[in-house]
Design an enzyme around this catalytic site. Structure first.
Site, PDB file in Angstrom:
ATOM      1  N   SER A 131      21.088   3.050  -5.460  1.00 36.69           N
ATOM      2  CA  SER A 131      20.787   1.821  -4.731  1.00 36.69           C
ATOM      3  C   SER A 131      21.210   0.630  -5.585  1.00 36.69           C
ATOM      4  O   SER A 131      21.146   0.675  -6.806  1.00 36.69           O
ATOM      5  CB  SER A 131      19.292   1.735  -4.418  1.00 36.69           C
ATOM      6  OG  SER A 131      18.994   0.563  -3.685  1.00 36.69           O
ATOM      7  N   LYS A 186      16.338   9.185  -2.291  1.00 39.19           N
ATOM      8  CA  LYS A 186      17.120   8.043  -1.795  1.00 39.19           C
ATOM      9  C   LYS A 186      17.037   7.956  -0.273  1.00 39.19           C
ATOM     10  O   LYS A 186      17.006   6.859   0.302  1.00 39.19           O
ATOM     11  CB  LYS A 186      18.583   8.186  -2.239  1.00 39.19           C
ATOM     12  CG  LYS A 186      19.517   7.088  -1.713  1.00 39.19           C
ATOM     13  CD  LYS A 186      19.070   5.692  -2.119  1.00 39.19           C
ATOM     14  CE  LYS A 186      20.152   4.647  -1.994  1.00 39.19           C
ATOM     15  NZ  LYS A 186      20.906   4.603  -0.754  1.00 39.19           N
ATOM     16  N   HIS A 225      13.806   6.312   0.410  1.00 42.44           N
ATOM     17  CA  HIS A 225      13.990   4.917  -0.003  1.00 42.44           C
ATOM     18  C   HIS A 225      14.637   4.108   1.121  1.00 42.44           C
ATOM     19  O   HIS A 225      14.193   3.007   1.467  1.00 42.44           O
ATOM     20  CB  HIS A 225      14.854   4.896  -1.272  1.00 42.44           C
ATOM     21  CG  HIS A 225      15.474   3.584  -1.628  1.00 42.44           C
ATOM     22  ND1 HIS A 225      16.570   3.065  -0.963  1.00 42.44           N
ATOM     23  CD2 HIS A 225      15.177   2.688  -2.608  1.00 42.44           C
ATOM     24  CE1 HIS A 225      16.904   1.900  -1.504  1.00 42.44           C
ATOM     25  NE2 HIS A 225      16.080   1.659  -2.498  1.00 42.44           N
ATOM     26  N   ASN A 226      15.695   4.659   1.719  1.00 41.80           N
ATOM     27  CA  ASN A 226      16.385   3.927   2.777  1.00 41.80           C
ATOM     28  C   ASN A 226      15.550   3.831   4.044  1.00 41.80           C
ATOM     29  O   ASN A 226      15.626   2.841   4.777  1.00 41.80           O
ATOM     30  CB  ASN A 226      17.730   4.588   3.068  1.00 41.80           C
ATOM     31  CG  ASN A 226      18.792   4.187   2.074  1.00 41.80           C
ATOM     32  OD1 ASN A 226      18.482   3.814   0.942  1.00 41.80           O
ATOM     33  ND2 ASN A 226      20.044   4.271   2.462  1.00 41.80           N
ATOM     34  N   GLU A 256      13.302   1.025   3.478  1.00 34.84           N
ATOM     35  CA  GLU A 256      14.104  -0.201   3.589  1.00 34.84           C
ATOM     36  C   GLU A 256      14.249  -0.625   5.052  1.00 34.84           C
ATOM     37  O   GLU A 256      14.153  -1.814   5.382  1.00 34.84           O
ATOM     38  CB  GLU A 256      15.470   0.061   2.965  1.00 34.84           C
ATOM     39  CG  GLU A 256      16.440  -1.090   3.005  1.00 34.84           C
ATOM     40  CD  GLU A 256      17.793  -0.660   2.470  1.00 34.84           C
ATOM     41  OE1 GLU A 256      18.755  -0.599   3.260  1.00 34.84           O
ATOM     42  OE2 GLU A 256      17.880  -0.355   1.259  1.00 34.84           O
TER      43      GLU A 256
END
Length: 300
Positions: free
Chosen positions: A121, A173, A176-177, A180
């Site tokens: 990221s 990840k 994480h996205n 987001e």
């Protein structure tokens, strides 16, 4: 350390440049002659093929992939395997689906290669600010790559870590996205409410106020403030929001694990909704309201 960076798009080129600035040797591979020329200007050694890049590296060789998820990764691995030898390392720094990573790691082990997944990221700001990296793979292999991660991170001891075995980096990840997506949707809805109110609010001013001391401050808010300063009315921007696929994967995983994730799920659905140029569903809703309540139907 010496390595090959395969894929010199904006992010791959920036990562390679940051490594070079920190004293590492990077051989860059890309089908675009223009991309290779730009990379050469930054101290990256251009190579016209995977074979040329691999030949330029000492053993054990490290090949870092920064290419789109899916078939492009499998294609590159198929091309790389005959060129590599036992104990060479393949790093996938793209947004691969973690289940694909598990398969590729198992396949690499049969060829006595090491496969490391790095959920990355930082976007276009990573060159200056450093990258956040979630690393999956064998402990001793990840440790041997520490100098690369320390050079790419915001600081040697901040913003990166070995989070687990193969697949764990890309899994982390992915989540994480998904988070987001939810954060971006909340900001977008809040600013939309303020924009609609007749107080003539200066949305850039409010974003700047919130950046300091507020419980909703974040890097996303910093970027929002920057965007509103450049274009307060968002003129010329179509109300169409793409998705990279990781939000979908996060929702799929939540369903599979039976974890309630309504915010992430709805934020994904809102992105899909933004692409509806002529919504059949909305027209049917209007027709239903007319049928049961005689509510007016707006004509084109």
């Amino acid at each position: 350390m010496d390595l090959a960076m395969v894929g010199l798009g904006r992010m791959g080129a920036n990562m390679a440049e940051r490594l070079v600035r920190n004293g590492h040797r990077v051989v860059g591979v890309d089908p675009s002659e223009e991309a290779r020329a730009r990379a050469a200007d930054k101290g990256i050694e251009p190579a016209v093929s995977l074979a040329a890049a691999v030949d330029a590296l000492p053993s054990p060789r490290i090949v870092w992939l920064m290419v789109p998820a899916g078939p492009p990764v499998d294609k590159l691995i198929a091309e790389l395997e005959p060129l590599l030898a036992a104990d060479d390392v393949i790093i996938d720094g793209g947004n691969s689906m973690y289940k694909d990573t598990l398969r590729r790691a198992a396949q690499s082990r049969t060829s006595r290669l090491h496969y490391v997944d790095v959920g990355t990221s930082g976007g276009v700001w990573g060159l200056a600010e450093g990258y956040s990296m979630m690393v999956g793979g064998e402990t001793d292999v990840v440790e041997s790559l520490r100098p690369l991660f320390e050079a790419l991170a915001p600081a040697a001891d901040k913003g990166w870590g070995h989070v687990g075995p193969s697949g764990a980096g890309h899994f982390t990840k992915m989540v994480h996205n998904g988070i987001e997506y939810g954060m971006m949707q909340a900001y977008a809805e809040g600013f939309a409410i303020m924009e609609r109110k007749d107080f003539e609010l200066d949305l850039h001013q409010i974003a700047e106020i919130w950046r300091y001391g507020s419980v909703v401050r974040s890097w996303l808010l910093d970027l929002t403030a920057d965007a509103l300063e450049k274009n307060p009315s968002l003129e010329g921007i179509a109300p169409y929001v793409s998705d990279s696929g990781e939000g979908r994967w996060t929702v799929d995983e939540a369903i599979e694990l039976e974890v309630s994730a309504p915010v992430i799920t709805l934020s994904l659905l809102e992105r899909l909704r933004s692409r509806e140029q002529d919504s059949y569903g909305d027209k049917l809703l209007s027709a239903m309201r007319n049928e049961f309540g005689g509510h007016e139907i707006k004509k084109r």
